[in-house]
Design an enzyme around this catalytic site. Structure first.
Site, PDB file in Angstrom:
ATOM      1  N   GLN A 283       4.759   3.141   1.799  1.00 34.63           N
ATOM      2  CA  GLN A 283       5.948   3.022   2.614  1.00 34.63           C
ATOM      3  C   GLN A 283       5.744   3.803   3.897  1.00 34.63           C
ATOM      4  OE1 GLN A 283       8.680   1.243   1.817  1.00 34.63           O
ATOM      5  NE2 GLN A 283       9.717   1.812   3.704  1.00 34.63           N
ATOM      6  N   GLY A 284       5.868   3.130   5.020  1.00 33.21           N
ATOM      7  CA  GLY A 284       5.698   3.820   6.293  1.00 33.21           C
ATOM      8  C   GLY A 284       7.036   4.185   6.881  1.00 33.21           C
ATOM      9  N   GLY A 285       6.975   4.839   8.007  1.00 32.20           N
ATOM     10  CA  GLY A 285       8.203   5.312   8.641  1.00 32.20           C
ATOM     11  C   GLY A 285       9.183   4.210   8.929  1.00 32.20           C
ATOM     12  N   PHE A 286       8.688   3.112   9.439  1.00 32.56           N
ATOM     13  CA  PHE A 286       9.650   2.069   9.736  1.00 32.56           C
ATOM     14  C   PHE A 286       9.528   0.868   8.834  1.00 32.56           C
ATOM     15  CE2 PHE A 286       6.485  -0.298  11.965  1.00 32.56           C
ATOM     16  CZ  PHE A 286       5.831   0.551  12.834  1.00 32.56           C
ATOM     17  N   GLY A 287       8.908   1.052   7.700  1.00 33.05           N
ATOM     18  CA  GLY A 287       8.864  -0.038   6.749  1.00 33.05           C
ATOM     19  C   GLY A 287       7.608   0.016   5.911  1.00 33.05           C
TER      20      GLY A 287
ATOM     21  N   LYS B 104       1.775  -3.598   8.752  1.00 34.47           N
ATOM     22  CA  LYS B 104       2.939  -2.733   8.737  1.00 34.47           C
ATOM     23  C   LYS B 104       4.138  -3.595   9.099  1.00 34.47           C
ATOM     24  CE  LYS B 104       3.141   2.011  10.477  1.00 34.47           C
ATOM     25  NZ  LYS B 104       2.721   2.810  11.617  1.00 34.47           N
TER      26      LYS B 104
ATOM     27  N   LEU C 272       0.828  -1.205   0.000  1.00 32.11           N
ATOM     28  CA  LEU C 272       0.000   0.000   0.000  1.00 32.11           C
ATOM     29  C   LEU C 272       0.860   1.252   0.000  1.00 32.11           C
ATOM     30  CD1 LEU C 272      -2.551  -1.116   2.705  1.00 32.11           C
ATOM     31  CD2 LEU C 272      -3.107  -0.685   0.320  1.00 32.11           C
TER      32      LEU C 272
ATOM     33  N   ASP D 240       2.059  13.658  16.853  1.00 35.85           N
ATOM     34  CA  ASP D 240       2.217  13.703  15.401  1.00 35.85           C
ATOM     35  C   ASP D 240       0.866  13.672  14.702  1.00 35.85           C
ATOM     36  OD1 ASP D 240       3.602  13.961  13.085  1.00 35.85           O
ATOM     37  OD2 ASP D 240       4.087  11.831  12.886  1.00 35.85           O
TER      38      ASP D 240
END
Ligand SMILES: *[C@@H]1O[C@H](CO)[C@@H](O)[C@H](O)[C@H]1NC(C)=O
Ligand SMILES: *[C@@H]1O[C@H](CO)[C@@H](O)[C@H](O)[C@H]1NC(C)=O
Ligand SMILES: *[C@@H]1O[C@H](CO)[C@@H](O)[C@H](O)[C@H]1NC(C)=O
Ligand SMILES: *[C@@H]1O[C@H](CO)[C@@H](O)[C@H](O)[C@H]1NC(C)=O
Ligand SMILES: *[C@@H]1O[C@H](CO)[C@@H](O)[C@H](O)[C@H]1NC(C)=O
Ligand SMILES: *[C@@H]1O[C@H](CO)[C@@H](O)[C@H](O)[C@H]1NC(C)=O
Ligand SMILES: *[C@@H]1O[C@H](CO)[C@@H](O)[C@H](O)[C@H]1NC(C)=O
Ligand SMILES: *[C@@H]1O[C@H](CO)[C@@H](O)[C@H](O)[C@H]1NC(C)=O
Ligand SMILES: *[C@@H]1O[C@H](CO)[C@@H](O)[C@H](O)[C@H]1NC(C)=O
Length: 821
Positions: free
Chosen positions: A511-515, A531, A509, A628
């Site tokens: 790219q997140g902050g840690f993967g 995630k 879906l 955040d």
């Protein structure tokens, strides 16, 4: 008032409420009266004298079946009663009539009687729709000759003035049963009913099992819902006498449009119609937290949402199965440390405060006894385990002579419960009782402990769980029904791999902050989002753990729901509910999609976010600053209900802490409050600031770039402020929604947004004030002061932590924002 909650989401509500009404409605047949001479055919209506209610034919959504119902004359109409709920008519040829002897009948196209009210034997009968929503059969022109009334046969809704409970003489038991689904009014799984055993109380049933009980009446409120007293617009009445046992409510302002429903998802809601915003506002939803569910902590266990773990044993009791108990399997409950010593008469009592009294269906009540007699009586009876006063004023006596179940502690309200203990256990310290120290340790210590515990739980659950784990959210599944798991379930790596097609690129879906984040499917039905922590990401580990430990403990409909985790071999993944509408920014800042967010939806989103934040700041077991909050961290479910996500940067704070200081400034450029960006000081008020920015973004459809004041146009706050000062606030509103806007609401929202972004944290409202302001459209808000603009020149740390979200906002789960932590 403060606790009031809004119904899940506007679209959902609309979906539910928006019944398709007959086309080409012909005029009503004669006001509010139905006579034997003239049946009511499909398309005709009865309208109550004050035009509050209408009776006629309708079809729920997604079906052409016809039903005869009564609905509130609001837009969209809200059905409150259905006659033939089990027997739909498949075409428009049905009719409702009253026979010459006073029986109401519904006839289908084949002239077959599909529903009847039971015979009444009247000479000159009429049926009348009253302005309280009651449809009655009576002798024409004779007062008090009522022989049948719809109020005696409720559907899923209790209107003001309706009785929920028993006529003991006739054995009539009035209860409310949910619809099967929004398109089928047939009796569903959930029933709210009066239970006459012991001290009467209302019970929410799921099929044949008890899901939640209100607790008994203590003269002022139901002991399981102490906050009911805050809602001054409702008056609750509970009657117990020789003829009747029932509960009923009224509104203090009779012109209020109100209802209490048991919704097909198993939630009881009391709501009020707000005419200017055309929606129902929910004033109470129950059950609302894990401790509400029946007997979460087993016998002699006590549930407390402020404690972690939430279950503990009553003072003087210890876990029956210590190993299971430590592993948070509370089903076995607790046992006495020392057996009672009845004959010697040395037993005593420990008094617990703020208690939802144990299940009173197993109790004996004497309403005339005084409390000291009650105590004496309990001491005399060797099987007596506890006593309490029946009335909050201290009179009356409830005695339990069985095991005590379903006890919870409230932070306010509730009653005193006196639990019988052997003399030797009376002097004990806080050994196994619900202890604040635990909270102290948890909150006070670094996340490390949480983290450790949580990994432990994960691993443990993993070991004892079958494959295809069940989301912990589904408290109605068998395991949780038995009071076991509100902690994080673990998923098998095999399940994850199967669900994501081995993390295939097609399923990715974003790219997140840690993967990366993947879409997956559990079995045929359930869509999930996964995630995955990159194996290479060292710094992501902290965020991963933070997110896991925090969200696992949070339960709110406006927070993303973590379904579980998987920490097998090298893999670390978090499994969430899937949000088909992605994040708010994908709508808000996209010209084509922004129109899909009409004003009501936006307002609903603002309220939802406010509720979620309030929960984080004040109502959750932990007190949490999100740090955040931004459009890309607000995910939208299929009905566009907002869910706050991404807790990678969130921090727990203690009750006595008002602000924390950090050397590392994390968060997102443009949403950060000035005091945080510049001095690293963060508090709940920094979240309020971010919330304010979000509100202004939602209204304007424009992004707050967080650039310097000199780049005037890019800074939404500056722009909003100057328009406001010129008296042109409404110009801020996104053009694409100008036709759906409510000006009063929009102005209020802009003002609210500006109040939240004021320079000084002290000036900004708390989230509870925000929720109040949103809920009560008539309060006049104070005038905002100048916003805290994002600093022209940020400190180096801030520069280096500039967000890179924008490109990743297509993510299902937006990334954490910080590069160099
Ligand atoms: C049922 O209640 C839940 C929880 O309040 C809510 O989210 C949902 O929208 C409600 N469903 C309907 C059809 O009202
Ligand atoms: C129902 O009414 C329609 C017209 O409204 C008619 O065409 C149809 O034949 C009727 N059906 C029956 C079973 O009477
Ligand atoms: C009333 O009329 C209905 C239908 O006409 C009949 O079935 C019923 O037995 C009657 N009841 C009485 C009390 O006469
Ligand atoms: C209870 O039912 C009996 C028998 O049908 C009736 O006479 C009585 O009026 C009912 N009581 C109330 C309070 O409605
Ligand atoms: C609800 O009321 C109906 C009709 O009186 C009765 O058959 C049913 O048992 C009741 N359900 C409960 C849970 O009391
Ligand atoms: C306490 O409440 C009960 C029932 O509500 C009432 O009968 C009684 O008089 C009250 N007693 C006092 C002392 O107020
Ligand atoms: C009752 O509610 C109506 C409509 O909501 C309002 O106009 C009226 O002022 C209210 N009355 C009182 C006494 O609060
Ligand atoms: C009563 O107390 C005495 C001394 O504490 C103890 O020895 C005895 O067993 C007790 N009796 C009973 C019936 O428990
Ligand atoms: C104790 O109280 C219960 C409930 O009131 C009663 O059924 C039982 O007979 C009592 N036992 C004794 C020994 O008095």
């Amino acid at each position: 008032m403060e606790l009031f909650e809004k119904i899940g989401g506007l679209p959902a509500t609309l979906l539910f409420l928006f019944f398709i009404f007959s086309s080409g409605v012909s005029p009503s047949i004669g006001g509010d009266i139905l006579t034997p001479a003239q049946p009511l055919t499909d398309g005709q209506e009865l309208i109550s004298a004050g035009e509050r209610f209408i009776l006629g034919f309708f079809s729920p959504i997604k079906t052409n079946n016809r039903y005869i119902g009564i609905w509130y004359k609001v837009s969209p109409p809200t059905v409150v009663w259905v006659a033939n709920r089990q027997h739909p008519i498949s075409d428009h040829n049905g009719s409702l009539s009253i026979t010459a002897n006073g029986t109401l009948i519904i006839i289908n196209q084949n002239s077959k009687i599909i529903w009847s009210s039971g015979s009444s034997g009247l000479a000159n009968p009429v049926a009348q729709l009253l302005d309280d929503g009651n449809f009655i059969v009576k002798e024409a022109n004779i007062l008090g000759s009522l022989t049948w009334q719809s109020f005696d046969y409720p559907s899923d809704t209790l209107l003001p003035g309706m009785k929920l409970g028993w006529n003991l003489t006739s054995g009539l038991n009035r209860n409310i049963t949910s619809w099967t689904s929004p398109s089928d009014p047939a009796s569903g799984l959930y029933t709210g009913a009066m239970d006459l055993h012991g001290n009467p109380q209302l019970i929410l049933w799921e099929g044949s099992s008890q899901l939640w009980r209100t607790g008994s009446w203590n003269g002022k409120t139901l002991t399981g819902i102490p906050d009911i007293l805050h809602y001054k617009i409702f008056l609750l009445e509970f009657v117990i006498n020789n003829d009747e046992v029932f509960c009923m409510y009224h509104t203090t302002n009779t012109s209020l449009i109100a209802r209490l429903t048991v919704n097909y998802t198993g939630i009881c809601q009391r709501s009020v119609w707000l005419d200017d915003s055309k929606m129902w506002i929910s004033y109470l939803s129950e059950p609302k937290d894990p401790c509400d569910y029946m007997s979460q902590c087993g016998v002699y266990g006590v549930c407390n949402m402020d404690d972690s773990p939430m279950c503990s044993c009553l003072k003087g009791f210890k876990p029956r199965s210590p190993t299971n108990w430590d592993l948070r399997d509370w089903r076995d409950g607790c046992m006495r440390m020392t057996e009672l010593d009845c004959r010697n008469g040395t037993d005593g009592f420990v008094t617990m405060k703020n208690i939802k009294l144990p299940d009173t269906s197993r109790s004996t009540v004497d309403r005339s006894m005084e409390l000291n007699e009650c105590r004496a009586m309990c001491l005399r009876n060797c099987s007596c385990t506890a006593y309490a006063s029946a009335d909050i004023n201290g009179t009356g006596c409830i005695i339990w002579t069985t095991e005590l179940i379903d006890i919870r502690v409230f932070s306010f309200g509730g009653q005193d419960l006196n639990v019988r203990l052997a003399a030797i256990d009376l002097g004990l310290g806080l050994h196994h009782s619900h202890s604040r120290t635990m909270v102290g340790i948890l909150v006070g210590s670094v996340l490390g402990i949480l983290l450790f515990a949580s990994v432990g739980i994960c691993i443990w659950i993993h070991r004892r769980r079958r494959t295809g784990a069940v989301p912990f959210a589904s408290h109605r599944n068998n395991e949780c029904e038995e009071g076991k798991e509100w902690e994080l379930p673990s998923f098998d790596l095999g399940t994850i791999i199967a669900a994501t097609n081995n993390f295939s690129i097609e399923n990715k879906l974003g790219q997140g902050g840690f993967g990366p984040v993947y879409k997956g499917k559990l079995g045929e039905e359930q869509e999930i989002a996964i995630k995955r922590l990159s194996k290479t990401s060292a710094q992501g580990t902290d965020e991963f753990m933070n997110e896991m430990t925090l969200i696992a403990k949070l339960q709110h409909r406006n927070l993303i729901r973590l379904l579980g985790c998987c920490t097998q071999r090298e893999e670390r993944t978090l499994v969430y509910e899937y949000m088909p509408n992605k994040s708010l920014d994908t709508f808000l800042f996209d010209k084509d999609k922004a129109v899909l967010l009409d004003w009501q939806t936006r307002y609903n989103i603002i309220e939802g976010i406010a509720q979620g934040l309030l929960y984080l700041h004040r109502d959750s077991r932990l007190r949490i600053i999100h740090r955040d909050l931004k459009a890309s961290n607000i995910l939208l479910d299929k009905d566009m209900n907002p869910k706050i996500s991404d807790f990678g940067l969130a921090r727990i704070f203690r009750e006595d802490e008002t602000a924390l200081n950090t050397r590392r400034v994390v968060g997102t450029y443009g949403y950060m409050s000035p005091e945080y960006a510049m001095d690293g000081v963060f508090s709940v008020k920094s979240d309020v600031f971010s919330f304010g920015v979000l509100v202004l973004e939602i209204i304007s459809g424009k992004k707050n770039r967080g650039v310097s004041i000199s780049e005037y146009k890019g800074n939404l706050l500056a722009h909003a402020w100057s328009l406001w000062m010129e008296g042109n606030g409404l110009e801020l509103v996104d053009e694409s929604i100008s036709n759906s806007i409510s000006m009063v609401e929009a102005i209020n929202c802009i003002k609210l947004g500006l109040l939240c972004v004021q320079e000084s944290p002290k000036d900004r409202p708390t989230m509870s004030s925000v929720v109040l302001m949103l809920g009560n459209r008539n309060t006049s808000l104070p005038d905002p002061k100048r916003p805290g603009f994002f600093p022209t020149r940020a400190r180096p740390e801030v520069e280096s932590s500039k967000s890179k979200t924008d490109s990743a906002s297509i993510n299902e789960f937006s990334i954490t924002t910080v590069e160099g932590r």
